[in-house]
Write a protein that holds these residues in place. Structure first.
Motif, PDB file in Angstrom:
ATOM      1  N   LYS A 274      44.820  33.730  11.725  1.00  0.00           N
ATOM      2  CA  LYS A 274      45.935  34.460  11.112  1.00  0.00           C
ATOM      3  C   LYS A 274      45.876  34.447   9.591  1.00  0.00           C
ATOM      4  O   LYS A 274      46.367  35.364   8.937  1.00  0.00           O
ATOM      5  CB  LYS A 274      47.265  33.859  11.586  1.00  0.00           C
ATOM      6  N   GLN A 275      45.291  33.406   9.015  1.00  0.00           N
ATOM      7  CA  GLN A 275      45.267  33.289   7.561  1.00  0.00           C
ATOM      8  C   GLN A 275      44.009  33.895   6.942  1.00  0.00           C
ATOM      9  O   GLN A 275      43.862  33.870   5.719  1.00  0.00           O
ATOM     10  CB  GLN A 275      45.343  31.800   7.170  1.00  0.00           C
ATOM     11  N   GLN A 276      43.117  34.439   7.774  1.00  0.00           N
ATOM     12  CA  GLN A 276      41.864  34.983   7.237  1.00  0.00           C
ATOM     13  C   GLN A 276      42.047  36.458   6.891  1.00  0.00           C
ATOM     14  O   GLN A 276      42.091  37.314   7.769  1.00  0.00           O
ATOM     15  CB  GLN A 276      40.724  34.807   8.259  1.00  0.00           C
ATOM     16  N   MET A 277      42.144  36.737   5.598  1.00  0.00           N
ATOM     17  CA  MET A 277      42.415  38.099   5.137  1.00  0.00           C
ATOM     18  C   MET A 277      41.270  38.683   4.315  1.00  0.00           C
ATOM     19  O   MET A 277      41.218  39.881   4.088  1.00  0.00           O
ATOM     20  CB  MET A 277      43.697  38.106   4.283  1.00  0.00           C
ATOM     21  N   THR A 278      40.338  37.834   3.856  1.00  0.00           N
ATOM     22  CA  THR A 278      39.276  38.318   2.968  1.00  0.00           C
ATOM     23  C   THR A 278      37.910  38.031   3.563  1.00  0.00           C
ATOM     24  O   THR A 278      37.753  37.156   4.423  1.00  0.00           O
ATOM     25  CB  THR A 278      39.371  37.633   1.593  1.00  0.00           C
ATOM     26  N   LYS A 279      36.938  38.757   3.064  1.00  0.00           N
ATOM     27  CA  LYS A 279      35.559  38.595   3.531  1.00  0.00           C
ATOM     28  C   LYS A 279      35.031  37.208   3.213  1.00  0.00           C
ATOM     29  O   LYS A 279      34.289  36.608   3.999  1.00  0.00           O
ATOM     30  CB  LYS A 279      34.681  39.664   2.888  1.00  0.00           C
ATOM     31  N   ASP A 280      35.412  36.673   2.037  1.00  0.00           N
ATOM     32  CA  ASP A 280      34.901  35.367   1.618  1.00  0.00           C
ATOM     33  C   ASP A 280      35.535  34.220   2.386  1.00  0.00           C
ATOM     34  O   ASP A 280      35.071  33.080   2.279  1.00  0.00           O
ATOM     35  CB  ASP A 280      35.149  35.165   0.116  1.00  0.00           C
ATOM     36  N   GLY A 281      36.583  34.484   3.166  1.00  0.00           N
ATOM     37  CA  GLY A 281      37.262  33.409   3.879  1.00  0.00           C
ATOM     38  C   GLY A 281      36.649  33.057   5.207  1.00  0.00           C
ATOM     39  O   GLY A 281      37.003  32.031   5.788  1.00  0.00           O
ATOM     40  N   TRP A 282      35.716  33.894   5.715  1.00  0.00           N
ATOM     41  CA  TRP A 282      35.182  33.660   7.048  1.00  0.00           C
ATOM     42  C   TRP A 282      34.229  32.464   7.113  1.00  0.00           C
ATOM     43  O   TRP A 282      34.233  31.717   8.093  1.00  0.00           O
ATOM     44  CB  TRP A 282      34.487  34.913   7.565  1.00  0.00           C
ATOM     45  N   ALA A 283      33.427  32.279   6.072  1.00  0.00           N
ATOM     46  CA  ALA A 283      32.493  31.141   6.081  1.00  0.00           C
ATOM     47  C   ALA A 283      33.244  29.805   6.095  1.00  0.00           C
ATOM     48  O   ALA A 283      32.912  28.914   6.908  1.00  0.00           O
ATOM     49  CB  ALA A 283      31.541  31.225   4.894  1.00  0.00           C
ATOM     50  N   PRO A 284      34.277  29.599   5.231  1.00  0.00           N
ATOM     51  CA  PRO A 284      35.047  28.350   5.332  1.00  0.00           C
ATOM     52  C   PRO A 284      35.753  28.193   6.674  1.00  0.00           C
ATOM     53  O   PRO A 284      35.868  27.077   7.200  1.00  0.00           O
ATOM     54  CB  PRO A 284      36.061  28.477   4.185  1.00  0.00           C
ATOM     55  N   ASN A 349      36.407  42.029  13.476  1.00  0.00           N
ATOM     56  CA  ASN A 349      36.761  42.270  12.079  1.00  0.00           C
ATOM     57  C   ASN A 349      35.576  42.886  11.347  1.00  0.00           C
ATOM     58  O   ASN A 349      34.449  42.390  11.434  1.00  0.00           O
ATOM     59  CB  ASN A 349      37.184  40.956  11.417  1.00  0.00           C
ATOM     60  N   ALA A 350      35.842  43.944  10.609  1.00  0.00           N
ATOM     61  CA  ALA A 350      34.762  44.671   9.920  1.00  0.00           C
ATOM     62  C   ALA A 350      34.112  43.849   8.821  1.00  0.00           C
ATOM     63  O   ALA A 350      32.960  44.111   8.435  1.00  0.00           O
ATOM     64  CB  ALA A 350      35.305  45.980   9.350  1.00  0.00           C
ATOM     65  N   ASP A 351      34.835  42.848   8.279  1.00  0.00           N
ATOM     66  CA  ASP A 351      34.313  42.076   7.150  1.00  0.00           C
ATOM     67  C   ASP A 351      33.586  40.801   7.562  1.00  0.00           C
ATOM     68  O   ASP A 351      33.110  40.063   6.695  1.00  0.00           O
ATOM     69  CB  ASP A 351      35.467  41.693   6.206  1.00  0.00           C
ATOM     70  N   VAL A 352      33.556  40.512   8.849  1.00  0.00           N
ATOM     71  CA  VAL A 352      32.943  39.249   9.266  1.00  0.00           C
ATOM     72  C   VAL A 352      31.439  39.275   8.976  1.00  0.00           C
ATOM     73  O   VAL A 352      30.763  40.279   9.228  1.00  0.00           O
ATOM     74  CB  VAL A 352      33.205  38.980  10.768  1.00  0.00           C
ATOM     75  N   PRO A 353      30.858  38.208   8.415  1.00  0.00           N
ATOM     76  CA  PRO A 353      29.427  38.175   8.113  1.00  0.00           C
ATOM     77  C   PRO A 353      28.569  38.233   9.378  1.00  0.00           C
ATOM     78  O   PRO A 353      28.984  37.809  10.459  1.00  0.00           O
ATOM     79  CB  PRO A 353      29.245  36.834   7.392  1.00  0.00           C
TER      80      PRO A 353
END
Length: 403
Positions: A274-284, A349-353
């Motif tokens: 729920k708190q993942q809103m940005t592309k850079d947040g997926w790795a953490p 999610n479209a931004d997931v690496p």
């Protein structure tokens, strides 16, 4: 280990033994440096010898029937422990003999090194009774496991001499039990020794020994069949009262260690997106999810790796599948569905690496090989493979979808 102070080596050897008992077959790539610890000229203190012998036992247990190639490395060490034992109570010898029992199936071809020393320990005039009894058990295990015909006469004559001068009835019974085991293995060849044995038993007033009499009748009727040797457990396992045939108790893992409880609420917070809103947040998020899976895993071995995995991405990646499955299998059905929905949400999610998509695909393949099919639609898995350009996996799921 080489750089450790002499007083610390015992601790490291004990810790290594615990690691081997957990890793079991996975220790194989590291066997060469482990077996270098058993140089006969590096016996160390009595406590270090005990720790080294326990390590030999757990290695034999972990390698199961594949210990034969390493017997030439550890046997000189065990023999040196017995030969150099100058203590009054012979504690190093008492610790080495059960290890030889465990290794007995691998001793064929090495009896010329082992058996003379064991026979020498049966001298009641110079050896404590406890050591004689332990040596009898060891000889019995070896005789049952490998062909000891070349030492039959020496064993029988030594046992007859022990029978004649034995100070206790228990020791007499133990000696005759070894003769019974030898009778099973030698079959008709044993009849050559029976008059001598009968005379010694009569002289000592051993009126009757039910097992010896029963085996004698079966031998003369041609119905004496050798039994499979009884498996001997390492003392660190055997002392716990667990037999080799017993299944793990409720609440224990397959390696005999108690399973850990899984904190489902803590795990839910880790898989929540729920708190993942940005592309850079997926790795953490992926790093935190993997570490939490390891920390909550019911497997003590995986849980022990959680701190180290937090600092090593490669280890974290390698352990993700095992950690996920170990937690998955103990989660209630509603939470299994919830964690799968979370993975689908991540993958859609479209931004997931791409590397996270590959991790999810790797998990699906891992569970498929383990016959635990991940409940994600095959079409979805094919789409994930297409997005991260995993062409072989895409083809696999497309074919599975149409078949």
């Amino acid at each position: 280990m080489d750089a450790a102070a002499a007083g610390d080596r015992e601790f490291y050897i004990i810790t290594l033994g615990r690691l081997v008992s957990i890793a079991r077959q996975l220790i194989r790539p590291y066997l060469q440096p482990v077996f270098r610890l058993f140089a006969a000229d590096a016996l160390g203190s009595e406590r270090q010898q005990t720790a080294s012998i326990e390590l030999i036992e757990v290695l034999a247990e972990a390698l199961s029937g594949d210990f034969g190639p390493h017997i030439a490395t550890v046997l000189p060490f065990l023999i040196a422990v017995i030969d150099r034992d100058g203590s009054e109570q012979h504690q190093p010898t008492l610790r080495a003999l059960p290890a030889l029992q465990i290794l007995s199936p691998s001793l064929e071809g090495y009896l010329f090194l082992v058996m003379p020393r064991l026979i020498a320990l049966l001298d009641i005039a110079t050896t404590p009774i406890g050591v004689v009894e332990a040596a009898l058990k060891c000889i019995s295990s070896i005789v049952a496991a490998v062909n000891s015909g070349s030492f039959a006469s020496r064993i029988v004559l030594t046992l007859v001499r022990l029978l004649q001068c034995s100070p206790t009835q228990a020791l007499q019974t133990a000696a005759i039990d070894v003769l019974c085991t030898l009778m099973e293995q030698l079959q008709d060849e044993f009849t050559l020794f029976m008059p001598t044995i009968s005379a010694a038993m009569k002289k000592r007033g051993v009126a009757d020994h039910p097992r010896y009499e029963r085996y004698s009748r079966l031998l003369f009727s041609g119905r004496l069949v050798p039994k499979d040797p009884q498996r001997v457990l390492p003392q660190m396992q055997g002392d716990a009262g667990q037999t080799a045939a017993s299944a793990p108790a409720l609440g224990q893992s397959g390696d005999g260690l108690a399973k850990q409880d899984v904190d489902v609420m803590q795990l839910r917070r880790a898989w929540s997106t729920k708190q993942q809103m940005t592309k850079d947040g997926w790795a953490p998020w992926m790093r935190g999810f993997t570490c939490e899976l390891l920390m909550q895993s019911p497997s003590p071995a995986l849980r022990a790796c959680s701190n180290l995995a937090g600092d090593h991405p490669r280890l974290r990646s390698d352990l993700f599948n095992a950690a996920f499955v170990s937690c998955w299998t103990v989660l209630p059905g509603q939470y299994q569905q919830e964690i799968i929905e979370s993975l689908q949400s991540v993958a859609s999610n479209a931004d997931v690496p791409a590397d996270i998509l590959q991790t999810i695909l790797g998990l699906a393949g891992y569970m498929e090989r383990d016959e635990k099919q991940i409940p994600i639609d095959l079409k979805r898995l094919g789409d994930y493979a297409d997005r991260c350009h995993a062409l072989a996996k895409e083809l696999h799921y497309k074919e599975a979808e149409w078949t």
